[in-house]
Design an enzyme around this catalytic site. Structure first.
Site, short mmCIF file in Angstrom:
data_model
loop_
_atom_site.label_atom_id
_atom_site.label_comp_id
_atom_site.label_asym_id
_atom_site.label_seq_id
_atom_site.Cartn_x
_atom_site.Cartn_y
_atom_site.Cartn_z
N PHE A 153 0.77 -1.15 -0.05
CA PHE A 153 -0.13 0.04 0.04
C PHE A 153 0.78 1.18 -0.09
O PHE A 153 0.38 2.25 -0.42
CB PHE A 153 -0.90 0.04 1.30
CG PHE A 153 -0.20 0.55 2.58
CD1 PHE A 153 0.10 1.82 2.71
CD2 PHE A 153 0.28 -0.46 3.45
CE1 PHE A 153 0.57 2.22 3.95
CE2 PHE A 153 0.86 -0.14 4.56
CZ PHE A 153 1.20 1.51 4.86
N LYS A 177 -1.42 -7.57 -9.17
CA LYS A 177 -2.35 -7.47 -8.21
C LYS A 177 -1.95 -6.47 -7.18
O LYS A 177 -0.98 -6.56 -6.34
CB LYS A 177 -2.27 -8.87 -7.14
CG LYS A 177 -3.15 -9.44 -6.56
CD LYS A 177 -3.88 -8.65 -5.49
CE LYS A 177 -3.00 -8.54 -4.29
NZ LYS A 177 -3.38 -7.77 -3.36
N GLU A 180 -4.92 -4.04 -1.95
CA GLU A 180 -6.33 -3.89 -2.15
C GLU A 180 -6.67 -2.46 -1.17
O GLU A 180 -7.99 -2.13 -0.95
CB GLU A 180 -7.17 -4.79 -1.17
CG GLU A 180 -6.69 -5.28 0.06
CD GLU A 180 -5.45 -5.87 0.55
OE1 GLU A 180 -4.36 -5.86 -0.30
OE2 GLU A 180 -5.12 -6.41 1.52
N SER A 230 5.40 -6.78 3.37
CA SER A 230 5.91 -7.37 4.72
C SER A 230 6.84 -8.63 4.54
O SER A 230 6.46 -9.52 3.40
CB SER A 230 4.70 -7.65 5.60
OG SER A 230 3.92 -8.62 4.99
N CYS A 285 9.44 1.77 3.13
CA CYS A 285 10.32 0.78 3.69
C CYS A 285 11.88 1.05 3.92
O CYS A 285 12.53 0.51 4.48
CB CYS A 285 10.31 -0.40 2.37
SG CYS A 285 11.06 0.38 0.88
N GLU A 384 9.12 -3.93 13.04
CA GLU A 384 8.84 -2.61 11.99
C GLU A 384 7.69 -2.06 12.49
O GLU A 384 6.48 -2.38 12.37
CB GLU A 384 8.91 -3.30 10.71
CG GLU A 384 8.93 -2.22 9.72
CD GLU A 384 8.68 -2.83 8.18
OE1 GLU A 384 7.99 -3.66 7.99
OE2 GLU A 384 9.09 -2.09 7.55
P1 NAD Z 1 1.65 -6.58 3.14
O1 NAD Z 1 2.60 -7.62 3.03
O2 NAD Z 1 0.66 -6.72 4.14
O3 NAD Z 1 0.92 -6.48 1.44
C1 NAD Z 1 1.69 -6.78 0.35
C2 NAD Z 1 0.68 -7.61 -0.71
O4 NAD Z 1 0.34 -8.97 0.07
C3 NAD Z 1 -0.55 -6.68 -0.79
O5 NAD Z 1 -0.82 -6.95 -2.18
C4 NAD Z 1 -1.53 -7.69 -0.01
O6 NAD Z 1 -2.75 -7.64 -0.67
C5 NAD Z 1 -0.83 -9.04 0.06
N1 NAD Z 1 -1.25 -9.89 1.12
C6 NAD Z 1 -1.52 -9.30 2.34
N2 NAD Z 1 -1.71 -10.31 3.05
C7 NAD Z 1 -1.53 -11.51 2.79
C8 NAD Z 1 -1.66 -12.89 2.96
N3 NAD Z 1 -1.86 -13.33 4.21
N4 NAD Z 1 -1.35 -13.80 1.92
C9 NAD Z 1 -1.09 -13.42 1.05
N5 NAD Z 1 -1.01 -12.06 0.30
C10 NAD Z 1 -1.13 -11.09 1.19
O7 NAD Z 1 2.29 -5.14 3.08
P2 NAD Z 1 1.80 -3.72 3.18
O8 NAD Z 1 1.37 -3.84 4.46
O9 NAD Z 1 0.85 -3.44 2.20
O10 NAD Z 1 3.16 -2.95 3.09
C11 NAD Z 1 4.16 -2.58 4.08
C12 NAD Z 1 5.15 -3.42 4.00
O11 NAD Z 1 5.85 -3.36 2.86
C13 NAD Z 1 6.22 -2.97 4.94
O12 NAD Z 1 6.87 -4.06 5.87
C14 NAD Z 1 7.39 -2.25 4.26
O13 NAD Z 1 8.73 -2.51 4.87
C15 NAD Z 1 7.23 -3.44 3.00
N6 NAD Z 1 7.76 -2.70 1.87
C16 NAD Z 1 8.92 -3.12 1.29
C17 NAD Z 1 9.57 -2.59 0.30
C18 NAD Z 1 11.02 -3.03 -0.12
O14 NAD Z 1 11.46 -2.70 -1.26
N7 NAD Z 1 11.65 -3.70 0.72
C19 NAD Z 1 9.11 -1.40 -0.34
C20 NAD Z 1 7.78 -0.97 0.16
C21 NAD Z 1 7.22 -1.53 1.27
#
Ligand code: NAD
Length: 499
Positions: A153, A177, A180, A230, A285, A384
């Site tokens: 997000f 994808k 959401e 994440s 991130c 985090e």
């Molecule tokens: P998230 O992991 O909750 O969601 C990422 C994606 O995974 C979304 O599209 C979501 O729909 C999907 N998802 C969520 N739960 C899921 C599940 N149980 N099973 C399968 N898919 C699932 O992450 P977020 O909260 O949207 O973003 C924040 C996180 O992303 C932080 O940890 C941040 O550090 C990380 N991030 C990392 C980078 C990088 O380049 N290292 C860049 C941006 C964000």
């Protein structure tokens, strides 16, 4: 048919289509709680339709000339520029960050689009003449097929743009994808890509959560998956998608430290630190979430806190806002409860939970929050937080500070603030982190380099964009060729391994 709130469509085979699902989620403005739209959690049939459309398009797209592919991305970068204000406004409404930061989000993605337009110089094989008598060897970098991207997000413009432009320009087709939580700006970018000339089926969008992500991981037609999000979800995606034979790259969570040396330029350092810790409400991130004050730099605490108090917490659309709201009420609850825990572990120097934003009383606002004397083992150090919370630790010298960072499992980004070239060089050499800033707080590489998080922040060998992503999105085919001259005499049968 228009609905209220509007329903976000899927994008399959060049068409915006409404999902048949029964499962929907609201997209909510984090400053006001206004429901902006509803996003579907697509069905398995809809995912299959998106993949089938990408597979069909691959048969022709992979043969498209380099020039034709490059020209689409030249047009695309122009359309993104022309629509920058609209894109930023959509992004701020659904995500919360300030309008200026939203433009930055789009711009960092736009740079990757510009890079994609230079594909003629990027997707090049190698050639060795006369590897044996009359024999040449050369390599082709060929697209691999249907690829998929799963995005978080916090950068709903930049991160999708890390993925599909480079995948498509190398000759692949794509299923995206988006998060959401804020898919609206992503959808506008996809519409602009179609307007720029990306043909039907080459780029598809499917919405949803866990079920759709698992469907992507398992789908036998999808060849590669790029994930950003994440650590918990990324690890799951990596394990599940590699098990089904896919090429996978996962950029994941972080705990980014900055070392503040006592010889640093104080004013510049504190300003940079505040921007990196509290900008985008700490939801980057590459945000700095731990500052290690070395030696006498610990005396800067009072100024750090005083400066933080001057940052303006307000809705992202308001002029002069420094810190916008957190993306959701659940993010607000999580960050608030971590601050609560931290108050029992370390010294709470500044508490952002008390902030009130006039006119936006329902917003998910947490102001800049600072803890000092934070140590490994504390919850606020180990987790985090992903909010505007800065943990300050103290170290007697640079060695102690480097050791602390190298012991932390995460490896996304880090920075040092110093006027000493020797200290900076020592840091660059000894630090075990993928992206290093020297008086640069958020060292996200520009697109001619790759994003190179490491250790627990990344799974897979190759990062997004830059040279590495060309390798990620292509299969190297190595050709060894001999052309017989009809007049040459046959050497007879040769059963040895030589050419
Ligand atoms: P998230 O992991 O909750 O969601 C990422 C994606 O995974 C979304 O599209 C979501 O729909 C999907 N998802 C969520 N739960 C899921 C599940 N149980 N099973 C399968 N898919 C699932 O992450 P977020 O909260 O949207 O973003 C924040 C996180 O992303 C932080 O940890 C941040 O550090 C990380 N991030 C990392 C980078 C990088 O380049 N290292 C860049 C941006 C964000």
């Amino acid at each position: 048919m228009s609905t209220n709130p509007p329903q976000i469509p899927l994008f399959i085979n060049g068409q915006l289509v409404q999902s048949n699902t029964q499962e929907w989620r609201d997209i909510v403005n984090p400053a006001t709680q206004e429901v902006l739209a509803r996003v579907p959690f697509a069905t398995a049939d809809e995912l299959n339709a998106a993949v089938a459309s990408a597979a069909k398009a691959f048969t022709t797209w992979k043969k498209t000339s380099i020039g034709a592919r490059a020209r689409i991305f030249l047009k695309y970068q122009q359309l993104i520029r022309e629509n920058m204000k609209e894109l930023a406004a959509i992004l701020t409404a659904e995500q919360g960050k300030t309008l200026a930061d939203a433009e930055g989000d789009v711009f960092r993605g736009l740079e990757v689009v510009e890079h994609a337009a230079a594909i003629g110089n990027l997707q090049l094989g190698e050639f060795a003449n006369n590897v044996a008598g009359g024999v040449d060897t050369y390599s082709l970098l060929q697209p691999i097929g249907v690829c998929a991207g799963i995005t978080p997000f916090n950068f709903p413009a930049m991160i999708p743009l890390w993925m599909f432009p480079m995948a498509i320009v190398t000759g692949n087709t794509f299923v995206l994808k988006p998060s959401e939580q804020d898919p609206m700006v992503t959808m506008r970018l996809v519409e602009l890509a179609a307007e720029a000339g990306v043909p039907p089926g080459v780029l598809n969008v499917i919405h949803g959560g866990e079920a759709v992500v698992n469907g992507i991981c398992d789908h036998p037609v999808i060849k590669a998956v790029s994930f950003v999000g994440s650590t918990r979800v990324g690890t799951h995606v990596y394990n599940r998608a590699t098990l089904s034979g896919k090429r996978v790259q996962c950029m994941m969570g972080a705990k980014n430290h900055a070392i503040i040396m006592p010889d640093a330029n104080k004013e510049q350092t504190l300003n940079n630190l505040l921007g990196a810790a509290f900008g985008a409400a700490g939801q980057r991130c590459m945000a700095i979430s731990v500052a290690i004050m070395v030696g006498d730099a610990k005396n800067w605490m009072a100024d750090l806190v005083a400066k933080s108090k001057t940052l303006k917490v307000n809705a992202g659309v308001e002029t002069g806002t420094d810190v916008g709201p957190l993306v959701s009420q659940s993010a607000y609850s999580r960050v608030s409860s971590l601050i609560e825990k931290g108050a029992a572990e370390a010294k709470l120097e500044l508490d952002g939970r008390t902030v009130k934003v006039v006119g936006y009383e329902k917003g998910n606002f947490v102001g800049p929050t600072i803890f000092s004397d934070v140590k490994p083992g504390m919850t606020i150090y180990e987790q985090e937080i992903f909010g505007p919370v800065l943990c300050v630790s103290f170290a007697k010298d640079i060695d102690e500070a480097i050791a602390m960072i190298n012991k932390n499992p995460n490896g996304n980004g880090t920075a040092i603030f110093t006027q000493s070239g020797a200290a900076a060089r020592k840091f660059q050499e000894e630090i075990d982190i993928g992206q290093v800033g020297i008086n640069v707080p958020i060292p996200v590489p520009v697109p001619m380099f790759s994003f190179t998080g490491s250790r627990a922040s990344k799974l897979g060998d190759l990062g997004p964009y830059g040279k590495q992503v060309i390798a990620f999105y292509t299969q190297t085919k190595t050709v060894t060729a001999r052309w017989f001259d009809d007049s040459s005499a046959s050497a007879g049968v040769n059963t040895t391994i030589s050419l």
